[in-house]
Structure formats: structure tokens, C-alpha cells
Design a protein around this motif. Structure first.
Motif, PDB file in Angstrom:
ATOM      1  N   ASN A 110     -16.314 -13.731  18.577  1.00  0.00           N
ATOM      2  CA  ASN A 110     -15.009 -14.456  18.676  1.00  0.00           C
ATOM      3  C   ASN A 110     -14.043 -13.714  17.614  1.00  0.00           C
ATOM      4  OD1 ASN A 110     -12.682 -16.205  18.542  1.00  0.00           O
ATOM      5  ND2 ASN A 110     -14.043 -18.077  19.350  1.00  0.00           N
ATOM      6  N   LYS A 111     -13.010 -13.062  17.998  1.00  0.00           N
ATOM      7  CA  LYS A 111     -12.187 -12.287  17.290  1.00  0.00           C
ATOM      8  C   LYS A 111     -11.179 -13.261  16.343  1.00  0.00           C
ATOM      9  CE  LYS A 111     -11.875 -10.438  20.888  1.00  0.00           C
ATOM     10  NZ  LYS A 111     -12.083  -9.371  22.120  1.00  0.00           N
ATOM     11  N   GLY A 112     -10.741 -14.432  16.749  1.00  0.00           N
ATOM     12  CA  GLY A 112      -9.843 -15.369  16.161  1.00  0.00           C
ATOM     13  C   GLY A 112     -10.350 -15.563  14.481  1.00  0.00           C
ATOM     14  N   ASN A 165      -9.189  -1.498  23.842  1.00  0.00           N
ATOM     15  CA  ASN A 165      -9.269  -2.344  24.690  1.00  0.00           C
ATOM     16  C   ASN A 165      -9.814  -1.954  26.244  1.00  0.00           C
ATOM     17  OD1 ASN A 165      -7.695  -4.237  27.060  1.00  0.00           O
ATOM     18  ND2 ASN A 165      -8.279  -5.347  25.725  1.00  0.00           N
ATOM     19  N   GLY A 166     -11.065  -2.447  26.675  1.00  0.00           N
ATOM     20  CA  GLY A 166     -11.525  -2.026  27.732  1.00  0.00           C
ATOM     21  C   GLY A 166     -10.756  -2.518  29.014  1.00  0.00           C
ATOM     22  N   THR A 167     -10.225  -3.528  28.998  1.00  0.00           N
ATOM     23  CA  THR A 167      -9.419  -3.918  30.378  1.00  0.00           C
ATOM     24  C   THR A 167      -8.050  -3.204  30.509  1.00  0.00           C
ATOM     25  OG1 THR A 167     -10.155  -6.312  29.853  1.00  0.00           O
ATOM     26  CG2 THR A 167      -8.045  -5.993  31.246  1.00  0.00           C
ATOM     27  N   GLY A 193     -15.028  -9.609  34.615  1.00  0.00           N
ATOM     28  CA  GLY A 193     -15.238 -10.302  33.533  1.00  0.00           C
ATOM     29  C   GLY A 193     -14.995  -9.480  32.299  1.00  0.00           C
ATOM     30  N   TYR A 194     -14.263  -8.288  32.507  1.00  0.00           N
ATOM     31  CA  TYR A 194     -13.960  -7.716  31.191  1.00  0.00           C
ATOM     32  C   TYR A 194     -12.458  -8.335  30.379  1.00  0.00           C
ATOM     33  CZ  TYR A 194     -16.215  -4.113  33.759  1.00  0.00           C
ATOM     34  OH  TYR A 194     -16.873  -3.364  34.795  1.00  0.00           O
ATOM     35  N   ALA A 195     -11.840  -8.945  31.014  1.00  0.00           N
ATOM     36  CA  ALA A 195     -10.594  -9.461  30.411  1.00  0.00           C
ATOM     37  C   ALA A 195     -10.771 -10.653  29.566  1.00  0.00           C
ATOM     38  CB  ALA A 195      -9.494  -9.690  31.568  1.00  0.00           C
ATOM     39  N   GLU A 196      -9.971 -11.030  28.683  1.00  0.00           N
ATOM     40  CA  GLU A 196     -10.146 -12.219  27.973  1.00  0.00           C
ATOM     41  C   GLU A 196      -9.589 -13.279  28.860  1.00  0.00           C
ATOM     42  OE1 GLU A 196     -10.641 -12.298  24.195  1.00  0.00           O
ATOM     43  OE2 GLU A 196     -11.331 -10.356  25.165  1.00  0.00           O
ATOM     44  N   ALA A 197     -10.077 -14.632  28.351  1.00  0.00           N
ATOM     45  CA  ALA A 197      -9.604 -15.758  29.086  1.00  0.00           C
ATOM     46  C   ALA A 197      -8.265 -15.957  29.256  1.00  0.00           C
ATOM     47  CB  ALA A 197     -10.264 -17.033  28.322  1.00  0.00           C
ATOM     48  N   ILE A 206      -2.318  -7.406  22.104  1.00  0.00           N
ATOM     49  CA  ILE A 206      -2.735  -8.107  21.245  1.00  0.00           C
ATOM     50  C   ILE A 206      -4.216  -8.069  20.869  1.00  0.00           C
ATOM     51  CG2 ILE A 206      -3.146 -10.776  20.733  1.00  0.00           C
ATOM     52  CD1 ILE A 206      -0.589 -11.407  22.638  1.00  0.00           C
ATOM     53  N   ASP A 207      -5.018  -7.838  21.885  1.00  0.00           N
ATOM     54  CA  ASP A 207      -6.698  -7.989  21.585  1.00  0.00           C
ATOM     55  C   ASP A 207      -6.765  -6.426  20.798  1.00  0.00           C
ATOM     56  OD1 ASP A 207      -9.374  -8.512  22.487  1.00  0.00           O
ATOM     57  OD2 ASP A 207      -9.228  -6.294  23.109  1.00  0.00           O
ATOM     58  N   ALA A 208      -6.084  -5.272  21.221  1.00  0.00           N
ATOM     59  CA  ALA A 208      -6.255  -4.061  20.432  1.00  0.00           C
ATOM     60  C   ALA A 208      -5.984  -4.557  18.917  1.00  0.00           C
ATOM     61  CB  ALA A 208      -5.746  -3.107  21.093  1.00  0.00           C
ATOM     62  N   VAL A 210      -5.432  -7.200  17.250  1.00  0.00           N
ATOM     63  CA  VAL A 210      -6.421  -8.108  16.674  1.00  0.00           C
ATOM     64  C   VAL A 210      -7.754  -7.311  16.085  1.00  0.00           C
ATOM     65  CG1 VAL A 210      -8.093 -10.045  16.852  1.00  0.00           C
ATOM     66  CG2 VAL A 210      -5.668 -10.167  17.565  1.00  0.00           C
ATOM     67  N   LYS A 211      -8.141  -6.537  16.800  1.00  0.00           N
ATOM     68  CA  LYS A 211      -9.364  -5.697  16.503  1.00  0.00           C
ATOM     69  C   LYS A 211      -9.041  -4.719  15.365  1.00  0.00           C
ATOM     70  CE  LYS A 211     -11.686  -5.733  20.927  1.00  0.00           C
ATOM     71  NZ  LYS A 211     -11.474  -5.456  22.458  1.00  0.00           N
ATOM     72  N   LEU A 212      -7.820  -4.320  15.341  1.00  0.00           N
ATOM     73  CA  LEU A 212      -7.368  -3.547  14.018  1.00  0.00           C
ATOM     74  C   LEU A 212      -7.302  -4.315  12.886  1.00  0.00           C
ATOM     75  CD1 LEU A 212      -4.491  -1.071  15.345  1.00  0.00           C
ATOM     76  CD2 LEU A 212      -6.635  -0.766  15.387  1.00  0.00           C
ATOM     77  N   GLY A 303     -16.641  -0.905  26.219  1.00  0.00           N
ATOM     78  CA  GLY A 303     -15.905  -1.759  25.317  1.00  0.00           C
ATOM     79  C   GLY A 303     -15.991  -3.235  25.454  1.00  0.00           C
ATOM     80  N   ALA A 304     -16.175  -3.439  26.680  1.00  0.00           N
ATOM     81  CA  ALA A 304     -16.195  -4.796  27.262  1.00  0.00           C
ATOM     82  C   ALA A 304     -17.318  -5.054  28.275  1.00  0.00           C
ATOM     83  CB  ALA A 304     -14.810  -4.904  28.048  1.00  0.00           C
ATOM     84  N   GLY A 305     -17.809  -6.276  28.632  1.00  0.00           N
ATOM     85  CA  GLY A 305     -18.740  -6.332  29.666  1.00  0.00           C
ATOM     86  C   GLY A 305     -19.735  -7.240  29.159  1.00  0.00           C
TER      87      GLY A 305
HETATM   88  N1  HSE Z   1     -11.097  -8.223  26.884  1.00  0.00           N
HETATM   89  C1  HSE Z   1     -11.458  -7.207  25.948  1.00  0.00           C
HETATM   90  C2  HSE Z   1     -11.468  -5.947  26.296  1.00  0.00           C
HETATM   91  C3  HSE Z   1     -13.148  -7.655  25.695  1.00  0.00           C
HETATM   92  O1  HSE Z   1     -11.279  -5.769  27.394  1.00  0.00           O
HETATM   93  O2  HSE Z   1     -11.565  -4.912  25.561  1.00  0.00           O
HETATM   94  C4  HSE Z   1     -13.781  -6.994  24.510  1.00  0.00           C
HETATM   95  O3  HSE Z   1     -13.125  -7.508  23.367  1.00  0.00           O
END
Ligand code: HSE
Length: 328
Positions: A110-112, A165-167, A193-197, A206-208, A210-212, A303-305
Motif C-alpha cells: 500500500n503506497k499511501g 506504472n504498468g497500467t 487487474g493491473y490498474a489501481e482501484a 499519480i501512481d508513478a 507516489v512511487k518516486l 510492475g503490476a499483476g
Molecule cells: N496500478 C499499478 C501499476 C500497480 O499499474 O503499475 C502496481 O503499483
């Protein structure tokens, strides 16, 4: 080793299936999804819980909340894999605090909480003599955090850049290869099932971002927030833009970059030659780390899955078992 597992979405189900398939000697004594929970010191029947979930039902009893599981179950490690909330990090942040105060290790995808409250959580873990592990928050299956903190210990990192970001990468790949529209490709990524909720986290960068922030604050000794990330997503990219790049033997990728010395954190779509090492396909992520002793290293992987992210969580769990959990 006994764990409490919070979250039975794509990642949680991947963890449950891996525990079952690989006979890892991990007993799940607490389990919760957003609607229900189970506490059973003797070990929860994961196969039955997965079946209930796949039939569209709750995993356990509506009378047992995630908070009950965290506070009352008997476990060594809290595995927190519920969806990311980048604004407040709740309810995951509160659950992690409770577990750490109880002297339980925490492993999370959980990145948050890691992006928003790492110093506090780290101090709490240290005060209670337990581990806080978060490999799965960045780049799914790639052991980037371990790679940097352990494999590259002693190096000074001058730049870190790549596909985080895999998505988005899946969407850009499908648009270029099959001529799908952005909407069609995003629908596929969600289905798989790759994308965030909330998939706006993915496509708006945003996801990328947050990872940074997580990398900056946890392995690069910076003090960043999401507001410090210059950010452009892929929502406005058209098939025409991709075709134009193709004409020059290039393609477009959403690239994240950190330059610690200059305080730079940014995420933006870039036109890159197809032969460049960061041009990876589908849900692959690729990260080039520029280190003074080691030179340049490029890490590439899924990166996702579901199972791929479970790989990182299981790696953290077994790391803790090796070093800390007695008698298991
Ligand atoms: N939704 C994220 C992605 C999942 O596509 O990369 C992995 O953090």
C-alpha cells in the motif's frame, strides 16, 4: 509464521494463492476484506475464503472488521494490501500503527502510508523492535528497494529514471501495437487487474509520482511529497501522437525521474527511440539507476499483476522470517 492479511483484491488473492500453491508454512490467522473478516488462531481455510470471494461474496463474517483483525488476531506480521489512498493513507495507516504498537511486523503493497508517513512508521517499527517492509509498493515484482538498499549500499545515486506504472505502459503498448483507443486499452488493463482501484491514479501519473516519493524518502535520503513531483499523465495522448513517434522509429513512454542533487522529481510522457533500454512492453517496468561505484544498472520486470506483486510481498515475509520470527 502467522500473518494477518488485510485486503483480498488482486494482490491479496495472489498472496493467498501463492501461500497455498508453494506450501510456505505461513498460517493466516486473520483475514479481512472491506466488508468482513475472520479471526482463527488455528489457521483460516484460504481455499474456502477465496471461493467465497470469487463467488462475489465477502471473505468472512460481516461482524468482524479489518480493525478487529488488526487489534485482536494473534499474528507475527500484518500484511496490508488494501487499495492506496494518497490523500490520507487511511484506513491502512491506522491499521499499521496499531500493528506496530502491538509489536507486529508490517509488510505492505500500500503506497499511501509509505509515501505519506514513512518517518513516523519507521520510528514506530524501530521503537517496537519490528520490521516495516514495503518492496511491493514500487515496481511490483522488481526487487528495487532491496537492490538499492542492500545491493547498492555504499553507492551514491545521482539519478534514477524509468517506467514506474504498468497500467500506463500496457495502455501505450496496446495503443501502438493494436491501434486501440486509450479508453479500450484502459478497460483491458482494469479487467486484467493491473490498474489501481481508482485508475485515475495510474493515467494521471499519480501512481508513478507516489512511487518516486517513496524512493526519494526511503532510499535516497530526500524529503519529498507528491506536491514536489512535476507531473503530466497520459490522458491526452492520441493514437496519432503514437503514430507520429513510430514514424521516427520512436515510441512514447511515461517516464519518472529523480535527480537527488537537483531536488528534481518528475513524471511525464516522453518520446524515446525504440532501442532505448527503458522501452519495455506491456506491464513491464524498467528503471535505470545511476550509481557512482556500480555504474548504470537497469532493472526490468513485471510492475503490476496479482502473482507478480505477491512475489514482492512473499519476499519481504520470508526476509522477516529468516531474521526475526522465532520458532517458524
Ligand atoms: N496500478 C499499478 C501499476 C500497480 O499499474 O503499475 C502496481 O503499483
Amino acid at each position: 509464521m502467522r500473518i494477518a492479511l488485510l485486503g483480498l483484491g488482486s494482490v491479496g488473492r495472489g498472496i493467498a494463492r501463492t501461500i497455498l500453491a508453494k506450501n510456505l508454512d505461513i498460517t493466516v490467522t486473520g483475514l479481512a476484506d472491506s466488508r468482513s473478516g475472520i479471526i482463527d488462531a488455528g489457521g483460516i481455510d484460504l481455499l474456502a475464503a477465496l471461493a467465497r470471494k470469487e463467488a462475489g461474496g465477502p471473505c468472512g463474517s460481516p461482524g468482524v472488521s479489518p480493525a478487529d483483525v488488526v487489534a485482536k488476531a494473534d499474528y507475527d506480521v500484518l500484511v496490508e494490501v488494501t487499495p492506496t489512498n494518497v490523500k490520507t493513507a487511511e484506513p491502512a495507516l491506522g491499521h499499521m500503527r496499531t500493528a506496530l504498537r502491538r509489536g507486529k511486523h508490517v509488510v505492505t503493497s500500500n503506497k499511501g502510508p509509505i509515501a505519506l508517513a514513512y518517518p513516523e512508521l519507521r520510528a514506530l517499527a524501530e521503537a517496537n523492535g519490528v520490521f516495516l517492509k514495503y518492496e511491493a509498493t514500487v515496481c511490483g515484482a522488481i526487487p528495487l528497494i532491496h537492490g538499492i538498499t542492500e545491493g547498492l549500499a555504499g553507492n551514491t545515486i545521482s539519478r534514477l529514471s524509468g517506467v514506474f506504472n504498468g497500467t500506463c505502459n500496457y495502455i501505450l503498448t496496446r495503443m501502438a501495437a493494436e491501434g486501440l483507443t486509450y479508453e479500450q486499452a484502459l478497460a483491458e488493463a482494469r479487467e486484467l487487474g493491473y490498474a489501481e482501484a481508482d485508475p485515475t491514479y495510474d493515467v494521471e501519473g499519480i501512481d508513478a509520482g507516489v512511487k518516486l516519493v517513496i524512493l526519494a524518502n526511503t532510499v535516497l535520503d530526500m524529503h519529498a511529497t507528491l506536491d514536489d513531483v512535476e507531473r503530466t499523465g497520459i490522458t491526452l495522448l492520441t493514437p496519432d501522437a503514437l503514430e507520429l513517434a513510430e514514424d521516427q522509429d520512436c515510441t512514447i513512454r511515461l517516464i519518472g525521474e529523480i535527480i537527488p542533487g537537483a531536488g528534481v522529481l518528475r513524471v511525464s510522457p516522453r518520446i524515446i527511440p525504440k532501442a532505448h533500454p527503458l522501452v519495455v512492453e506491456g506491464t513491464l517496468n524498467a528503471v535505470t539507476v545511476e550509481a557512482d561505484l556500480a555504474g548504470d544498472l537497469t532493472f526490468i520486470g513485471k510492475g503490476a499483476g496479482s502473482i507478480e506483486t505477491a512475489s514482492a510481498v512473499i519476499g519481504d515475509l520470508l526476509y522477516i522470517r529468516e531474521r526475526h520470527v522465532q520458532g517458524s
